[in-house]
Scaffold this motif. Structure first.
Motif, mmCIF file in Angstrom:
data_model
loop_
_atom_site.group_PDB
_atom_site.id
_atom_site.type_symbol
_atom_site.label_atom_id
_atom_site.label_comp_id
_atom_site.label_asym_id
_atom_site.label_seq_id
_atom_site.Cartn_x
_atom_site.Cartn_y
_atom_site.Cartn_z
ATOM 1 N N PHE A 11 50.023 16.713 -18.843
ATOM 2 C CA PHE A 11 50.640 15.937 -17.768
ATOM 3 C C PHE A 11 50.847 14.492 -18.227
ATOM 4 C CE2 PHE A 11 49.649 12.852 -14.439
ATOM 5 C CZ PHE A 11 50.716 13.036 -13.599
ATOM 6 N N PHE A 12 49.866 13.937 -18.933
ATOM 7 C CA PHE A 12 49.971 12.570 -19.443
ATOM 8 C C PHE A 12 50.768 12.507 -20.742
ATOM 9 C CE2 PHE A 12 46.026 12.274 -16.935
ATOM 10 C CZ PHE A 12 46.319 11.152 -16.172
ATOM 11 N N TYR A 13 50.565 13.486 -21.612
ATOM 12 C CA TYR A 13 51.110 13.445 -22.970
ATOM 13 C C TYR A 13 52.586 13.806 -23.042
ATOM 14 C CZ TYR A 13 51.693 14.765 -27.874
ATOM 15 O OH TYR A 13 52.149 14.871 -29.147
ATOM 16 N N ALA A 14 53.014 14.799 -22.300
ATOM 17 C CA ALA A 14 54.387 15.307 -22.419
ATOM 18 C C ALA A 14 55.451 14.226 -22.205
ATOM 19 C CB ALA A 14 54.601 16.489 -21.473
ATOM 20 N N PRO A 15 55.303 13.320 -21.236
ATOM 21 C CA PRO A 15 56.343 12.297 -21.066
ATOM 22 C C PRO A 15 56.463 11.307 -22.229
ATOM 23 C CG PRO A 15 55.042 12.504 -19.070
ATOM 24 C CD PRO A 15 54.343 13.297 -20.133
ATOM 25 N N LEU A 16 55.444 11.211 -23.055
ATOM 26 C CA LEU A 16 55.480 10.231 -24.133
ATOM 27 C C LEU A 16 56.653 10.458 -25.087
ATOM 28 C CD1 LEU A 16 51.710 9.790 -25.061
ATOM 29 C CD2 LEU A 16 53.132 8.359 -23.587
ATOM 30 N N SER A 17 57.023 11.711 -25.311
ATOM 31 C CA SER A 17 58.115 11.974 -26.254
ATOM 32 C C SER A 17 59.418 11.311 -25.808
ATOM 33 C CB SER A 17 58.306 13.474 -26.445
ATOM 34 O OG SER A 17 58.717 14.079 -25.236
ATOM 35 N N ILE A 37 62.810 6.380 -36.971
ATOM 36 C CA ILE A 37 61.693 6.354 -37.921
ATOM 37 C C ILE A 37 60.410 6.798 -37.232
ATOM 38 C CG2 ILE A 37 60.236 4.824 -39.320
ATOM 39 C CD1 ILE A 37 62.861 3.206 -39.905
ATOM 40 N N VAL A 38 60.202 6.340 -35.999
ATOM 41 C CA VAL A 38 59.005 6.738 -35.241
ATOM 42 C C VAL A 38 59.007 8.247 -35.008
ATOM 43 C CG1 VAL A 38 57.850 6.561 -32.996
ATOM 44 C CG2 VAL A 38 58.662 4.501 -34.152
ATOM 45 N N GLU A 39 60.151 8.783 -34.576
ATOM 46 C CA GLU A 39 60.255 10.231 -34.329
ATOM 47 C C GLU A 39 60.025 11.024 -35.612
ATOM 48 O OE1 GLU A 39 60.638 11.818 -31.469
ATOM 49 O OE2 GLU A 39 61.251 10.213 -30.117
ATOM 50 N N THR A 40 60.563 10.525 -36.718
ATOM 51 C CA THR A 40 60.374 11.193 -38.005
ATOM 52 C C THR A 40 58.900 11.149 -38.409
ATOM 53 O OG1 THR A 40 62.618 10.636 -38.678
ATOM 54 C CG2 THR A 40 61.071 11.219 -40.438
ATOM 55 N N TRP A 90 54.926 -2.856 -34.177
ATOM 56 C CA TRP A 90 55.751 -1.663 -34.345
ATOM 57 C C TRP A 90 55.297 -0.841 -35.542
ATOM 58 C CZ3 TRP A 90 58.696 0.232 -38.299
ATOM 59 C CH2 TRP A 90 59.409 1.393 -38.003
ATOM 60 N N LEU A 91 54.921 -1.505 -36.638
ATOM 61 C CA LEU A 91 54.426 -0.780 -37.814
ATOM 62 C C LEU A 91 53.188 0.042 -37.461
ATOM 63 C CD1 LEU A 91 54.856 -3.487 -40.596
ATOM 64 C CD2 LEU A 91 56.169 -1.359 -40.328
ATOM 65 N N ILE A 92 52.291 -0.557 -36.686
ATOM 66 C CA ILE A 92 51.095 0.180 -36.239
ATOM 67 C C ILE A 92 51.504 1.310 -35.301
ATOM 68 C CG2 ILE A 92 48.930 -0.011 -34.938
ATOM 69 C CD1 ILE A 92 48.818 -2.962 -35.992
ATOM 70 N N PHE A 93 52.480 1.037 -34.430
ATOM 71 C CA PHE A 93 52.990 2.063 -33.522
ATOM 72 C C PHE A 93 53.532 3.257 -34.304
ATOM 73 C CE2 PHE A 93 56.757 3.626 -31.040
ATOM 74 C CZ PHE A 93 56.058 4.209 -29.994
ATOM 75 N N ALA A 94 54.340 2.983 -35.330
ATOM 76 C CA ALA A 94 54.914 4.060 -36.139
ATOM 77 C C ALA A 94 53.816 4.867 -36.835
ATOM 78 C CB ALA A 94 55.888 3.483 -37.172
ATOM 79 N N GLY A 95 52.821 4.189 -37.393
ATOM 80 C CA GLY A 95 51.703 4.892 -38.040
ATOM 81 C C GLY A 95 50.871 5.678 -37.053
ATOM 82 N N THR A 96 50.671 5.106 -35.882
ATOM 83 C CA THR A 96 49.886 5.784 -34.854
ATOM 84 C C THR A 96 50.626 7.011 -34.327
ATOM 85 O OG1 THR A 96 48.909 3.653 -34.268
ATOM 86 C CG2 THR A 96 48.642 5.419 -32.682
ATOM 87 N N CYS A 97 51.946 6.930 -34.228
ATOM 88 C CA CYS A 97 52.722 8.098 -33.798
ATOM 89 C C CYS A 97 52.651 9.207 -34.837
ATOM 90 C CB CYS A 97 54.163 7.701 -33.498
ATOM 91 S SG CYS A 97 54.302 6.758 -31.962
ATOM 92 N N LEU A 98 52.599 8.853 -36.114
ATOM 93 C CA LEU A 98 52.393 9.859 -37.166
ATOM 94 C C LEU A 98 51.064 10.571 -36.930
ATOM 95 C CD1 LEU A 98 53.215 9.672 -40.845
ATOM 96 C CD2 LEU A 98 50.870 10.184 -40.248
#
Length: 188
Positions: A11-17, A37-40, A90-98
């Motif tokens: 419920f919380f996670y699905a909207p994040l995409s 880049i984040v999605e990749t 943003w760099l941390i965001f991209a790494g965290t999304c990985l």
């Protein structure tokens, strides 16, 4: 219990995409290529975890590892919700999304393997249909709640709320499991 935890966390996670691009463009004020880049990175995290499970990592305690995956989703989501609106953020965001992508498979791969090992073959179709139904419902229901909140207080806030929500759910379910096991031991 793990299915209940997954349903509540999704419920919380699905909207994040749907919020990754908005986080990149609205919060970090970066062009669309950075969202790609984040999605990749998320997809690379998923593939990396799948590769590890498929070749190297043999899991004995599948349910425990699945809970670790859910907790990892919560922690990484909360981290994303705490980042400053600068390029280093943003760099941390991209790494965290990985990492978030990897934790998604750390949750789902052991859970699916556990279900395949423990559910009778004639009931497996129903079990996987139920899991698919839970996943299918979590996105629209989550977006009905998440979208107005994100619009009102910002997309970053939903990342933080979802991370805290998932960590609370996993902690609560694990606490319930622990109490049930303790009660069984004292009853014996």
């Amino acid at each position: 219990m793990i299915v209940i935890a997954e349903a509540l966390c999704m419920f919380f996670y699905a909207p994040l995409s749907t919020f990754y691009p908005l986080m990149t463009s609205d919060f970090f004020n970066l062009p669309a290529i950075y969202g790609g880049i984040v999605e990749t990175g998320f997809a690379v995290g998923m593939m990396g975890a799948a590769l590890l499970f498929g070749s190297v990592w043999k899991v004995k305690r599948k349910i425990a590892v699945s809970y670790i995956g859910l907790a990892g989703l919560g922690v990484t989501s909360a981290i994303c919700g705490l980042l400053p609106p600068i390029f280093a953020g943003w760099l941390i965001f991209a790494g965290t999304c990985l990492l978030m992508g990897a934790f998604g498979n750390v949750h789902s791969i052991p859970l699916i393997a556990y279900m395949q090992e423990t559910i009778a073959p004639e009931k497996m179709g129903r079990a996987f249909s139920l899991m698919a139904l839970i996943g299918s419902l979590s996105m629209p229901v989550g977006l009905l709640i998440a979208s107005p909140i994100a619009e009102k207080v910002g997309v970053r806030a939903w990342f933080l709320v979802s991370g805290i929500g998932m960590m609370v759910i996993v902690s609560g379910i694990l606490g319930i499991n622990w109490m049930r096991k303790s009660n069984r031991k004292t009853a014996l």
